[in-house]
Design an enzyme around this catalytic site. Structure first.
Site, PDB file in Angstrom:
ATOM      1  N   TYR A   1       0.872  -1.180   0.000  1.00 56.94           N
ATOM      2  CA  TYR A   1       0.000   0.000   0.000  1.00 56.94           C
ATOM      3  C   TYR A   1       0.909   1.230   0.000  1.00 56.94           C
ATOM      4  CZ  TYR A   1      -4.224   2.590   1.473  1.00 56.94           C
ATOM      5  OH  TYR A   1      -5.274   3.453   1.538  1.00 56.94           O
TER       6      TYR A   1
ATOM      7  N   LYS B   1      -5.946  -1.857  -2.591  1.00 56.03           N
ATOM      8  CA  LYS B   1      -7.086  -1.617  -1.691  1.00 56.03           C
ATOM      9  C   LYS B   1      -7.806  -2.934  -1.405  1.00 56.03           C
ATOM     10  CE  LYS B   1      -7.131   3.021  -1.400  1.00 56.03           C
ATOM     11  NZ  LYS B   1      -7.268   3.868  -0.226  1.00 56.03           N
TER      12      LYS B   1
ATOM     13  N   ASP C   1     -14.149   6.462  -1.607  1.00 55.71           N
ATOM     14  CA  ASP C   1     -13.199   6.301  -0.508  1.00 55.71           C
ATOM     15  C   ASP C   1     -12.469   7.599  -0.189  1.00 55.71           C
ATOM     16  OD1 ASP C   1     -11.706   4.797   1.352  1.00 55.71           O
ATOM     17  OD2 ASP C   1     -10.092   4.551  -0.099  1.00 55.71           O
ATOM     18  N   ASP C   2     -12.120   8.353  -1.227  1.00 55.50           N
ATOM     19  CA  ASP C   2     -11.331   9.577  -1.012  1.00 55.50           C
ATOM     20  C   ASP C   2     -12.168  10.675  -0.355  1.00 55.50           C
ATOM     21  OD1 ASP C   2      -8.869   8.640  -2.374  1.00 55.50           O
ATOM     22  OD2 ASP C   2     -10.295   8.426  -4.012  1.00 55.50           O
TER      23      ASP C   2
ATOM     24  N   GLU D   1     -12.425   5.014  -6.394  1.00 54.02           N
ATOM     25  CA  GLU D   1     -11.104   5.308  -5.828  1.00 54.02           C
ATOM     26  C   GLU D   1     -10.262   6.124  -6.799  1.00 54.02           C
ATOM     27  OE1 GLU D   1     -10.248   3.905  -2.619  1.00 54.02           O
ATOM     28  OE2 GLU D   1      -8.741   5.477  -2.815  1.00 54.02           O
ATOM     29  N   ASP D   2      -9.708   7.188  -6.315  1.00 49.78           N
ATOM     30  CA  ASP D   2      -8.709   7.969  -7.044  1.00 49.78           C
ATOM     31  C   ASP D   2      -9.184   8.447  -8.424  1.00 49.78           C
ATOM     32  OD1 ASP D   2      -7.323   7.565  -4.746  1.00 49.78           O
ATOM     33  OD2 ASP D   2      -5.534   6.729  -5.671  1.00 49.78           O
TER      34      ASP D   2
ATOM     35  N   ASN E   1      -0.590  11.629   0.188  1.00 52.47           N
ATOM     36  CA  ASN E   1       0.186  10.424  -0.109  1.00 52.47           C
ATOM     37  C   ASN E   1       0.817  10.533  -1.492  1.00 52.47           C
ATOM     38  OD1 ASN E   1      -0.683   9.035   2.280  1.00 52.47           O
ATOM     39  ND2 ASN E   1      -2.659   8.705   1.287  1.00 52.47           N
TER      40      ASN E   1
ATOM     41  N   ARG F   1      -6.318  10.448 -10.667  1.00 56.87           N
ATOM     42  CA  ARG F   1      -5.672  11.100  -9.508  1.00 56.87           C
ATOM     43  C   ARG F   1      -5.166  10.011  -8.572  1.00 56.87           C
ATOM     44  NH1 ARG F   1      -5.795  10.267  -4.784  1.00 56.87           N
ATOM     45  NH2 ARG F   1      -7.707  11.063  -3.871  1.00 56.87           N
TER      46      ARG F   1
HETATM   47  N1  LIG Z   1      -4.720   9.913   4.045  1.00 54.06           N
HETATM   48  C1  LIG Z   1      -5.708   9.473   3.313  1.00 54.06           C
HETATM   49  O1  LIG Z   1      -6.405   8.524   3.678  1.00 54.06           O
HETATM   50  C2  LIG Z   1      -6.018  10.133   2.016  1.00 54.06           C
HETATM   51  C3  LIG Z   1      -5.164  11.017   1.461  1.00 54.06           C
HETATM   52  N2  LIG Z   1      -5.469  11.613   0.276  1.00 54.06           N
HETATM   53  C4  LIG Z   1      -4.474  12.484  -0.307  1.00 54.06           C
HETATM   54  O2  LIG Z   1      -4.953  13.797  -0.367  1.00 54.06           O
HETATM   55  C5  LIG Z   1      -4.365  14.448  -1.480  1.00 54.06           C
HETATM   56  C6  LIG Z   1      -5.441  15.203  -2.219  1.00 54.06           C
HETATM   57  O3  LIG Z   1      -6.409  14.326  -2.711  1.00 54.06           O
HETATM   58  P1  LIG Z   1      -7.798  14.885  -3.276  1.00 54.06           P
HETATM   59  O4  LIG Z   1      -8.463  15.708  -2.282  1.00 54.06           O
HETATM   60  O5  LIG Z   1      -8.514  13.741  -3.840  1.00 54.06           O
HETATM   61  O6  LIG Z   1      -7.260  15.778  -4.476  1.00 54.06           O
HETATM   62  P2  LIG Z   1      -7.998  16.966  -5.210  1.00 54.06           P
HETATM   63  O7  LIG Z   1      -7.282  17.156  -6.485  1.00 54.06           O
HETATM   64  O8  LIG Z   1      -9.455  16.728  -5.233  1.00 54.06           O
HETATM   65  O9  LIG Z   1      -7.725  18.247  -4.260  1.00 54.06           O
HETATM   66  C7  LIG Z   1      -6.481  18.834  -4.103  1.00 54.06           C
HETATM   67  C8  LIG Z   1      -6.698  20.198  -3.494  1.00 54.06           C
HETATM   68  O10 LIG Z   1      -5.425  20.726  -3.145  1.00 54.06           O
HETATM   69  C9  LIG Z   1      -5.336  22.047  -3.664  1.00 54.06           C
HETATM   70  N3  LIG Z   1      -3.944  22.364  -3.924  1.00 54.06           N
HETATM   71  C10 LIG Z   1      -3.120  21.837  -4.841  1.00 54.06           C
HETATM   72  N4  LIG Z   1      -1.902  22.398  -4.755  1.00 54.06           N
HETATM   73  C11 LIG Z   1      -1.966  23.296  -3.751  1.00 54.06           C
HETATM   74  C12 LIG Z   1      -1.044  24.210  -3.176  1.00 54.06           C
HETATM   75  N5  LIG Z   1       0.218  24.259  -3.596  1.00 54.06           N
HETATM   76  N6  LIG Z   1      -1.471  24.998  -2.183  1.00 54.06           N
HETATM   77  C13 LIG Z   1      -2.737  24.936  -1.744  1.00 54.06           C
HETATM   78  N7  LIG Z   1      -3.653  24.090  -2.232  1.00 54.06           N
HETATM   79  C14 LIG Z   1      -3.269  23.282  -3.230  1.00 54.06           C
HETATM   80  C15 LIG Z   1      -6.173  22.036  -4.917  1.00 54.06           C
HETATM   81  O11 LIG Z   1      -6.504  23.385  -5.210  1.00 54.06           O
HETATM   82  P3  LIG Z   1      -7.440  23.801  -6.446  1.00 54.06           P
HETATM   83  O12 LIG Z   1      -8.803  23.318  -6.068  1.00 54.06           O
HETATM   84  O13 LIG Z   1      -7.338  25.277  -6.470  1.00 54.06           O
HETATM   85  O14 LIG Z   1      -6.890  23.113  -7.642  1.00 54.06           O
HETATM   86  C16 LIG Z   1      -7.355  21.186  -4.449  1.00 54.06           C
HETATM   87  O15 LIG Z   1      -8.276  21.979  -3.749  1.00 54.06           O
HETATM   88  C17 LIG Z   1      -3.648  13.374  -2.291  1.00 54.06           C
HETATM   89  O16 LIG Z   1      -2.282  13.454  -2.059  1.00 54.06           O
HETATM   90  C18 LIG Z   1      -4.158  12.079  -1.724  1.00 54.06           C
HETATM   91  O17 LIG Z   1      -3.178  11.075  -1.720  1.00 54.06           O
HETATM   92  C19 LIG Z   1      -6.650  11.401  -0.371  1.00 54.06           C
HETATM   93  C20 LIG Z   1      -7.537  10.510   0.142  1.00 54.06           C
HETATM   94  C21 LIG Z   1      -7.257   9.764   1.346  1.00 54.06           C
HETATM   95  C1  LIG Z   2      -5.255   6.808   0.727  1.00 52.60           C
HETATM   96  C2  LIG Z   2      -5.928   7.238  -0.475  1.00 52.60           C
HETATM   97  O1  LIG Z   2      -7.020   6.783  -0.773  1.00 52.60           O
HETATM   98  C3  LIG Z   2      -5.313   8.228  -1.319  1.00 52.60           C
HETATM   99  O2  LIG Z   2      -4.262   8.756  -0.978  1.00 52.60           O
HETATM  100  O3  LIG Z   2      -5.888   8.503  -2.370  1.00 52.60           O
HETATM  101 MG   LIG Z   3      -7.533   7.148  -2.765  1.00 52.40          MG
END
Ligand SMILES: NC(=O)C1=CN([C@@H]2O[C@H](COP(=O)(O)OP(=O)(O)OC[C@H]3O[C@@H](n4cnc5c(N)ncnc54)[C@H](OP(=O)(O)O)[C@@H]3O)[C@@H](O)[C@H]2O)C=CC1
Ligand SMILES: CC(=O)C(=O)O
Ligand SMILES: [Mg+2]
Length: 589
Positions: free
Chosen positions: A137, A208, A303-304, A280-281, A445, A190
């Site tokens: 993972y 997963k 999941d996200d 997912e993603d 991540n 993503r």
């Molecule tokens: N720990 C866990 O269980 C999980 C972790 N994650 C992680 O979260 C991260 C984001 O995922 P997700 O929400 O799906 O992605 P999205 O693309 O949906 O969202 C990313 C957000 O970050 C913003 N962003 C990007 N670059 C910057 C920056 N330099 N400064 C400020 N804001 C910024 C984007 O802004 P804008 O909207 O303006 O483009 C957007 O709002 C990934 O790395 C993923 O691995 C996700 C799911 C689960």
């Molecule tokens: C953990 C997870 O689902 C992610 O980083 O997208």
């Molecule tokens: Mg994910």
């Protein structure tokens, strides 16, 4: 090599029923029933004995075949004379895996084991979960996806590309297993914080689902990884001669949604309405829309958006034991306002609102988000994507995170930006100046994308921070104290949540089930953990934790009238435990 249809039929019992441990609930987990189904698919029945048995990962035991099994299953001469226990095999393989220094080599070794001997793979993963989770993972799965074209050997899931348009039902029927209970599907746009990896995102559904089995107890044959391939906008992949996906830019709009619609309909037609589909993603421009579109007609969750929300809420509920007060007493600031950020924010608001008399609109005002353009404020409302609009509060525009921290004065800072090192020293020190015990979560991540490391968080706050991250960090010693960072990853939630849905025969996912999952997880944090500053229980107990999550989720499904399993089991925790797949070998007659 006399493995025949007849032979398997006699042995709906190829496996000695007396040795059947785990997976013991007929209507959900009867492996014998799974065998019955396999009788119709000739390519899976020729595995009962001889050389093909050694090549069948579902039944192969390698050197662990007993003398009697070697006689009765035509294995004489195909194996060296030594007979090993599963424990000895495990010891040898762990030694091998530990000898690899490169994480990707460990990943490949684990995948090869899964292809060779499924039960041994799961035994290793379950018994060594803290050590092997980072291998199968995050973070290693991220690198595996980036290099998936080079390491691809055999299909581990279904690839459904635009080429299969109009034929998706047939494609589903090509998969050798028929009793599917959980599908994890991605379109690869993503992948973690690594961006568009196209078809190579397959590593994520595969990883997963391995966790669904190891952490949650869903039997492996009931799990189906799927990658929808509509192209990729990643030019590097399009130029890579080893790329395994469609060599075109991503299809969008009607072409994209038609393919997804065909997939969703085919899944329901082929597996019924109780199959769980985990999105997912997906990139956020599709993720919210797909969830909204299918949550009323299918058993789906994202999941996200939702799993992540539930795991973070659990950590926040648990942290109140250390911080005092209630969630409503806190102010939350997010860096990143996409799927994870807004998903978590909404569930926090829902929890605050459901535990107090505060309307959800008011609860939302305790939560602020920063995106790539700065703090989300009301003057930006018109130009915001729909999922950000609820977070556009009255405030002057601010462009940097540091300014937002200073102005909003959050007690909780959560990173969901996908961009590494964005919680700079200034930002973390500002959190430490405002709060005696700042709570910081660097959720992005893999490790390379974490907003800060555990070491940075502990040193920049002089050991006062309560820290968690999406990918694991080792415990860190600071000023003679050992700090154990938590892993705030949806992996704590989705296996138990999904298992709870499956064992209750749920037909829809409801937000209250996410809250129930969070509560169950938070309840597993004991005083002993709090004493070490932990807000998540250790992953070593994850199967027990998952049973509790599953039970709480199933209870909610029954309470809401969304469960179809009858009668409702009296003790849902015991029931969940009794349904869990266990990887111990079975005895073959
Ligand atoms: N720990 C866990 O269980 C999980 C972790 N994650 C992680 O979260 C991260 C984001 O995922 P997700 O929400 O799906 O992605 P999205 O693309 O949906 O969202 C990313 C957000 O970050 C913003 N962003 C990007 N670059 C910057 C920056 N330099 N400064 C400020 N804001 C910024 C984007 O802004 P804008 O909207 O303006 O483009 C957007 O709002 C990934 O790395 C993923 O691995 C996700 C799911 C689960
Ligand atoms: C953990 C997870 O689902 C992610 O980083 O997208
Ligand atoms: Mg994910």
């Amino acid at each position: 090599m006399s493995s025949t249809l007849k032979q398997l039929k006699d042995g709906e019992s190829v496996i000695d029923p007396k040795s059947t441990v785990g997976g013991g609930v007929d209507d959900v987990y009867g492996e014998d029933r799974a065998s019955e189904d396999q009788l119709i698919t000739p390519w899976t029945v020729s595995v009962a004995s001889g050389y093909t048995l050694l090549r069948d990962p579902h039944h192969n035991k390698g050197l662990a075949f007993t003398e009697r099994e070697r006689d009765s299953h035509y294995l004489r001469g195909l194996l060296p004379p030594a007979v090993a226990t599963q424990e000895l095999q495990e010891k040898k393989l762990m030694q091998n895996i530990r000898s690899y220094e490169v994480p990707l080599h460990k990943y490949v070794a684990m995948m090869e084991l899964e292809e060779r001997n499924e039960r041994l793979f799961y035994k290793l993963l379950i018994d060594n979960v803290e050590e092997l989770l980072p291998v199968v993972y995050t973070p290693t799965v991220g690198e595996a996806c980036q290099k998936y074209g080079s390491i691809f050997k055999r299909p581990q899931g279904l690839y459904i590309s635009l080429k299969e348009k109009g034929k998706i039902l047939e494609v589903l029927r090509n998969w050798p297993e028929r009793n599917i209970q959980v599908i994890v599907v991605t379109d690869g746009e993503r992948i973690l914080g690594l961006g568009d990896l196209g078809c190579q995102g397959m590593g994520i559904p595969v990883g997963k689902l391995a966790l669904y089995t190891a952490l949650g107890g869903v039997r492996p044959s009931a799990c189906l990884p799927v990658t929808i391939d509509v192209g990729t906008n990643n030019q590097k992949l399009l130029d890579d001669e080893f790329y395994i996906g469609l060599r075109q830019k991503r299809a969008t709009g009607k072409e994209y949604y038609d393919l997804l619609e065909e997939f969703m309909s085919a899944v329901k037609q082929n597996y019924g309405e109780k199959v769980l589909i985990q999105f997912e993603d997906f990139a956020n421009h599709n993720a919210f829309e797909l969830l909204a579109k299918y949550k009323t007609s299918h058993l789906v969750f994202n999941d996200d958006i939702q799993g992540t929300a539930s795991v973070v809420l659990a950590g926040l509920i648990a942290s109140l034991k250390l911080l005092g007060g209630s969630l409503a007493d806190h102010t939350f600031l997010f860096l990143g306002a996409g799927e994870a950020g807004t998903g978590i924010a909404e569930l926090i608001a829902l929890e605050i609102s459901s535990k107090t008399n505060i309307p959800i609109e008011e609860a939302r005002k305790k939560i602020w988000l920063v995106d790539s353009k700065g703090l989300i404020v009301s003057s930006r409302k018109e130009s915001l994507q729909h999922f950000k609009k609820s977070w556009a509060h009255e405030h002057e525009p601010l462009t940097t995170l540091l300014d937002a921290v200073k102005a909003i004065k959050p007690s909780v800072l959560i990173g969901t930006s996908g961009v590494g090192q964005t919680f700079t020293k200034d930002v973390v020190e500002a959190m430490a100046a405002i709060n005696e015990r700042p709570l910081i979560m660097a959720l992005s991540n893999p490790t390379s994308q974490a907003e800060c490391t555990a070491e940075q968080a502990y040193t920049w706050t002089e050991g006062r921070v309560i820290f968690s991250s999406g990918s694991p960090f080792d415990p860190y010693e600071y000023n003679g104290n050992l700090f154990i960072p938590g892993q705030a990853n949806n992996a704590y939630i989705f296996p138990g949540l999904g298992f709870g849905l499956v064992i209750s025969g749920a037909i829809r996912v409801h937000d209250e089930m996410l809250l129930a999952a969070s509560e169950a997880l938070a309840n597993q944090v004991t005083q002993e953990h709090y004493d070490k500053g932990m807000i998540y229980p250790p992953l070593t107990n994850i199967r027990k934790i998952s049973a509790h999550i599953a039970a709480n989720v199933a209870a909610k499904a029954f309470d809401l009238g969304l469960a179809t399993r009858l009668p409702r089991p009296a003790d849902l925790v015991k029931y969940a435990e009794s349904c869990m797949y266990t990887p111990n070998y079975r005895t073959y007659r």
